[in-house]
Design a protein around this motif. Structure first.
Motif, PDB file in Angstrom:
ATOM      1  N   LEU A   1       0.844  -1.191   0.000  1.00 48.06           N
ATOM      2  CA  LEU A   1       0.000   0.000   0.000  1.00 48.06           C
ATOM      3  C   LEU A   1       0.880   1.241   0.000  1.00 48.06           C
ATOM      4  O   LEU A   1       1.827   1.331   0.779  1.00 48.06           O
ATOM      5  CB  LEU A   1      -0.893   0.030   1.241  1.00 48.06           C
ATOM      6  N   THR A   2       0.563   2.194  -0.867  1.00 50.48           N
ATOM      7  CA  THR A   2       1.259   3.475  -0.895  1.00 50.48           C
ATOM      8  C   THR A   2       0.237   4.588  -1.062  1.00 50.48           C
ATOM      9  O   THR A   2      -0.922   4.338  -1.398  1.00 50.48           O
ATOM     10  CB  THR A   2       2.294   3.536  -2.042  1.00 50.48           C
ATOM     11  N   ASP A   3       0.689   5.808  -0.841  1.00 53.13           N
ATOM     12  CA  ASP A   3      -0.172   6.974  -0.987  1.00 53.13           C
ATOM     13  C   ASP A   3      -0.173   7.441  -2.442  1.00 53.13           C
ATOM     14  O   ASP A   3       0.867   7.479  -3.082  1.00 53.13           O
ATOM     15  CB  ASP A   3       0.327   8.103  -0.093  1.00 53.13           C
ATOM     16  N   ARG A   4      -1.343   7.770  -2.937  1.00 57.80           N
ATOM     17  CA  ARG A   4      -1.496   8.300  -4.294  1.00 57.80           C
ATOM     18  C   ARG A   4      -2.358   9.547  -4.221  1.00 57.80           C
ATOM     19  O   ARG A   4      -3.568   9.486  -4.381  1.00 57.80           O
ATOM     20  CB  ARG A   4      -2.134   7.264  -5.209  1.00 57.80           C
TER      21      ARG A   4
ATOM     22  N   LEU B   1      -5.348   5.579  -1.680  1.00 54.29           N
ATOM     23  CA  LEU B   1      -4.441   4.448  -1.602  1.00 54.29           C
ATOM     24  C   LEU B   1      -4.115   3.932  -2.993  1.00 54.29           C
ATOM     25  O   LEU B   1      -4.980   3.895  -3.875  1.00 54.29           O
ATOM     26  CB  LEU B   1      -5.068   3.300  -0.814  1.00 54.29           C
ATOM     27  N   ARG B   2      -2.881   3.527  -3.186  1.00 55.95           N
ATOM     28  CA  ARG B   2      -2.479   2.785  -4.382  1.00 55.95           C
ATOM     29  C   ARG B   2      -2.082   1.414  -3.864  1.00 55.95           C
ATOM     30  O   ARG B   2      -1.265   1.301  -2.950  1.00 55.95           O
ATOM     31  CB  ARG B   2      -1.325   3.443  -5.098  1.00 55.95           C
ATOM     32  N   VAL B   3      -2.665   0.377  -4.447  1.00 53.55           N
ATOM     33  CA  VAL B   3      -2.435  -0.986  -3.989  1.00 53.55           C
ATOM     34  C   VAL B   3      -1.733  -1.766  -5.087  1.00 53.55           C
ATOM     35  O   VAL B   3      -2.227  -1.822  -6.221  1.00 53.55           O
ATOM     36  CB  VAL B   3      -3.772  -1.676  -3.619  1.00 53.55           C
ATOM     37  N   ALA B   4      -0.586  -2.338  -4.764  1.00 53.66           N
ATOM     38  CA  ALA B   4       0.143  -3.200  -5.696  1.00 53.66           C
ATOM     39  C   ALA B   4      -0.017  -4.637  -5.220  1.00 53.66           C
ATOM     40  O   ALA B   4       0.286  -4.953  -4.068  1.00 53.66           O
ATOM     41  CB  ALA B   4       1.614  -2.816  -5.749  1.00 53.66           C
ATOM     42  N   VAL B   5      -0.500  -5.503  -6.108  1.00 55.65           N
ATOM     43  CA  VAL B   5      -0.839  -6.877  -5.769  1.00 55.65           C
ATOM     44  C   VAL B   5      -0.035  -7.834  -6.650  1.00 55.65           C
ATOM     45  O   VAL B   5       0.070  -7.608  -7.854  1.00 55.65           O
ATOM     46  CB  VAL B   5      -2.351  -7.123  -6.010  1.00 55.65           C
TER      47      VAL B   5
ATOM     48  N   VAL C   1     -11.049  -2.425  -4.247  1.00 55.12           N
ATOM     49  CA  VAL C   1     -11.659  -1.094  -4.171  1.00 55.12           C
ATOM     50  C   VAL C   1     -12.913  -1.127  -3.301  1.00 55.12           C
ATOM     51  O   VAL C   1     -13.073  -0.309  -2.377  1.00 55.12           O
ATOM     52  CB  VAL C   1     -11.976  -0.553  -5.580  1.00 55.12           C
ATOM     53  N   ASN C   2     -13.806  -2.074  -3.561  1.00 57.81           N
ATOM     54  CA  ASN C   2     -15.057  -2.151  -2.806  1.00 57.81           C
ATOM     55  C   ASN C   2     -14.825  -2.554  -1.354  1.00 57.81           C
ATOM     56  O   ASN C   2     -15.439  -2.001  -0.440  1.00 57.81           O
ATOM     57  CB  ASN C   2     -16.028  -3.117  -3.472  1.00 57.81           C
ATOM     58  N   GLY C   3     -13.935  -3.510  -1.121  1.00 59.43           N
ATOM     59  CA  GLY C   3     -13.664  -3.968   0.235  1.00 59.43           C
ATOM     60  C   GLY C   3     -13.033  -2.890   1.098  1.00 59.43           C
ATOM     61  O   GLY C   3     -13.422  -2.695   2.251  1.00 59.43           O
ATOM     62  N   MET C   4     -12.059  -2.173   0.562  1.00 57.54           N
ATOM     63  CA  MET C   4     -11.420  -1.106   1.333  1.00 57.54           C
ATOM     64  C   MET C   4     -12.403   0.029   1.604  1.00 57.54           C
ATOM     65  O   MET C   4     -12.368   0.639   2.670  1.00 57.54           O
ATOM     66  CB  MET C   4     -10.178  -0.593   0.616  1.00 57.54           C
TER      67      MET C   4
ATOM     68  N   VAL D   1      -9.543   3.918  -2.737  1.00 56.78           N
ATOM     69  CA  VAL D   1      -8.428   3.350  -3.486  1.00 56.78           C
ATOM     70  C   VAL D   1      -8.416   4.000  -4.855  1.00 56.78           C
ATOM     71  O   VAL D   1      -9.392   3.921  -5.607  1.00 56.78           O
ATOM     72  CB  VAL D   1      -8.561   1.818  -3.606  1.00 56.78           C
ATOM     73  N   GLY D   2      -7.308   4.659  -5.191  1.00 55.02           N
ATOM     74  CA  GLY D   2      -7.187   5.350  -6.468  1.00 55.02           C
ATOM     75  C   GLY D   2      -6.655   4.484  -7.579  1.00 55.02           C
ATOM     76  O   GLY D   2      -6.928   4.740  -8.755  1.00 55.02           O
ATOM     77  N   ALA D   3      -5.898   3.431  -7.237  1.00 52.94           N
ATOM     78  CA  ALA D   3      -5.329   2.550  -8.260  1.00 52.94           C
ATOM     79  C   ALA D   3      -4.999   1.199  -7.642  1.00 52.94           C
ATOM     80  O   ALA D   3      -4.584   1.118  -6.488  1.00 52.94           O
ATOM     81  CB  ALA D   3      -4.073   3.160  -8.861  1.00 52.94           C
TER      82      ALA D   3
END
Length: 112
Positions: free
Chosen positions: A45-48, A52-56, A82-85, A93-95
């Motif tokens: 998780l990082t800030d965008r 949130l920007r999530v890398a999976v 996106v929906n869960g967060m 979640v932005g990305a």
């Protein structure tokens, strides 16, 4: 750490969601959506710009009902995160970047 305040009905106070809790929540959401073990999932998780920007990173699962194209699975993972967060942690979640790495084969087990 982030704080959400509730000014509606009930008792006044605040809810604090630590970064580690958000990380574990995202990992669980991805694990459930991808139908893999938690040890097979990597989430960062990082800030965008305030979102949130999530890398999976997850493996491709083959067999037993896992026949959707990889692009469709990626879209489903993005939607689940996106929906869960949003629903469970009130986070935007932005990305969501999804990378498939490795292969897991599921075989049908016979019951004697």
């Amino acid at each position: 750490m982030s704080t959400a305040r509730t000014d509606g009905h009930g008792v006044a106070g605040s809810t604090i969601v630590e970064a580690r809790a958000l990380q574990r929540l995202a990992l669980g959401l991805v694990r459930d959506a991808a139908a893999v073990d938690a040890r097979d999932v990597s989430v960062e998780l990082t800030d965008r710009h305030g979102d949130l920007r999530v890398a999976v990173v997850v493996p491709v699962v083959r067999g037993r009902g896992h026949d959707d194209p990889v692009a469709v699975r990626g879209d489903a993972l993005r939607e689940a995160v996106v929906n869960g967060m949003r629903d469970l942690a009130a986070r935007r979640v932005g990305a969501v970047d999804v990378r498939f790495a490795g292969l897991r084969r599921e075989t049908e087990r016979r019951v004697a």
